[in-house]
Scaffold this motif. Structure first.
Motif, PDB file in Angstrom:
ATOM      1  N   THR A   4      -2.580  28.438 -10.490  1.00 52.93           N
ATOM      2  CA  THR A   4      -4.004  28.157 -10.559  1.00 52.93           C
ATOM      3  C   THR A   4      -4.638  28.489  -9.224  1.00 52.93           C
ATOM      4  O   THR A   4      -4.113  28.140  -8.177  1.00 52.93           O
ATOM      5  N   ASN A   5      -5.767  29.162  -9.255  1.00 53.28           N
ATOM      6  CA  ASN A   5      -6.562  29.450  -8.070  1.00 53.28           C
ATOM      7  C   ASN A   5      -7.957  28.903  -8.322  1.00 53.28           C
ATOM      8  O   ASN A   5      -8.458  28.972  -9.437  1.00 53.28           O
ATOM      9  N   LEU A   6      -8.590  28.389  -7.296  1.00 53.64           N
ATOM     10  CA  LEU A   6      -9.969  27.925  -7.395  1.00 53.64           C
ATOM     11  C   LEU A   6     -10.831  28.745  -6.455  1.00 53.64           C
ATOM     12  O   LEU A   6     -10.426  29.049  -5.342  1.00 53.64           O
ATOM     13  N   ASP A   7     -12.024  29.083  -6.917  1.00 52.50           N
ATOM     14  CA  ASP A   7     -12.964  29.821  -6.086  1.00 52.50           C
ATOM     15  C   ASP A   7     -14.361  29.282  -6.362  1.00 52.50           C
ATOM     16  O   ASP A   7     -14.709  28.991  -7.513  1.00 52.50           O
ATOM     17  N   VAL A  19     -17.194  25.904  -9.799  1.00 55.36           N
ATOM     18  CA  VAL A  19     -15.971  26.593  -9.376  1.00 55.36           C
ATOM     19  C   VAL A  19     -15.292  27.211 -10.586  1.00 55.36           C
ATOM     20  O   VAL A  19     -15.509  26.785 -11.724  1.00 55.36           O
ATOM     21  N   SER A  21     -11.473  28.495 -12.064  1.00 56.76           N
ATOM     22  CA  SER A  21     -10.028  28.424 -11.959  1.00 56.76           C
ATOM     23  C   SER A  21      -9.454  29.599 -12.739  1.00 56.76           C
ATOM     24  O   SER A  21      -9.762  29.771 -13.914  1.00 56.76           O
ATOM     25  N   THR A  22      -8.655  30.412 -12.082  1.00 57.06           N
ATOM     26  CA  THR A  22      -7.984  31.534 -12.744  1.00 57.06           C
ATOM     27  C   THR A  22      -6.522  31.172 -12.903  1.00 57.06           C
ATOM     28  O   THR A  22      -5.872  30.790 -11.937  1.00 57.06           O
ATOM     29  N   GLN A  23      -6.031  31.293 -14.127  1.00 50.34           N
ATOM     30  CA  GLN A  23      -4.662  30.903 -14.418  1.00 50.34           C
ATOM     31  C   GLN A  23      -3.916  32.052 -15.087  1.00 50.34           C
ATOM     32  O   GLN A  23      -4.523  32.864 -15.778  1.00 50.34           O
ATOM     33  N   CYS A  32      -9.536  31.794 -17.599  1.00 50.46           N
ATOM     34  CA  CYS A  32     -10.381  31.171 -16.589  1.00 50.46           C
ATOM     35  C   CYS A  32     -11.035  29.936 -17.169  1.00 50.46           C
ATOM     36  O   CYS A  32     -11.290  29.852 -18.377  1.00 50.46           O
ATOM     37  N   TYR A  35     -15.705  24.778 -13.849  1.00 47.69           N
ATOM     38  CA  TYR A  35     -15.827  23.339 -13.609  1.00 47.69           C
ATOM     39  C   TYR A  35     -17.024  23.076 -12.702  1.00 47.69           C
ATOM     40  O   TYR A  35     -17.365  23.915 -11.872  1.00 47.69           O
ATOM     41  N   ASN A  52     -13.473  26.456 -20.858  1.00 51.26           N
ATOM     42  CA  ASN A  52     -12.088  26.806 -20.563  1.00 51.26           C
ATOM     43  C   ASN A  52     -11.580  27.796 -21.596  1.00 51.26           C
ATOM     44  O   ASN A  52     -12.259  28.099 -22.570  1.00 51.26           O
ATOM     45  N   GLN A  63     -11.940  37.031 -15.537  1.00 52.80           N
ATOM     46  CA  GLN A  63     -12.969  36.585 -14.607  1.00 52.80           C
ATOM     47  C   GLN A  63     -14.338  37.137 -14.980  1.00 52.80           C
ATOM     48  O   GLN A  63     -15.346  36.443 -14.865  1.00 52.80           O
TER      49      GLN A  63
END
Length: 97
Positions: A4-7, A19, A21-23, A32, A35, A52, A63
């Motif tokens: 998981t990455n948050l940007d 934000v 989240s890419t999973q 993605c 949130y 989600n 993305q």
């Protein structure tokens, strides 16, 4: 989901954040989630899911799908950070040596 990455996409006038989240699953499928995040005085974060399972076969296409969703649902879309976000190419191939 494996990673998981948050940007940060944008900050709202009340100080909360949007934000992404890419999973990536173990099967190599990307998704993605969007949130809202509110950070408290004690640095505790409160996340609320906006959307989600915006999935696609590549990280960049997932993305882009999430960005399009955010553009349609938030009035300050001009302030929205555009992709690419934190890109992760996927799980390494499992090679037994």
């Amino acid at each position: 989901m494996g990673r998981t990455n948050l940007d940060l996409l944008m900050t709202f006038p009340d100080g909360s954040h949007l934000v992404i989240s890419t999973q990536c699953s173990r099967d190599g499928e990307f998704s993605c989630a969007l949130y809202t995040a509110k950070i408290g005085q004690d640095d505790q974060a409160d996340f609320q899911v906006i959307s989600n399972h915006l999935s696609a076969p590549t990280c960049q296409s997932a993305q882009a799908h999430a960005y399009d969703y955010a553009i349609r649902h938030f009035p300050r879309a001009d302030a929205l950070k555009k992709p690419p976000y934190l890109i992760w190419a996927g799980p390494p191939s499992a090679v037994v040596q």
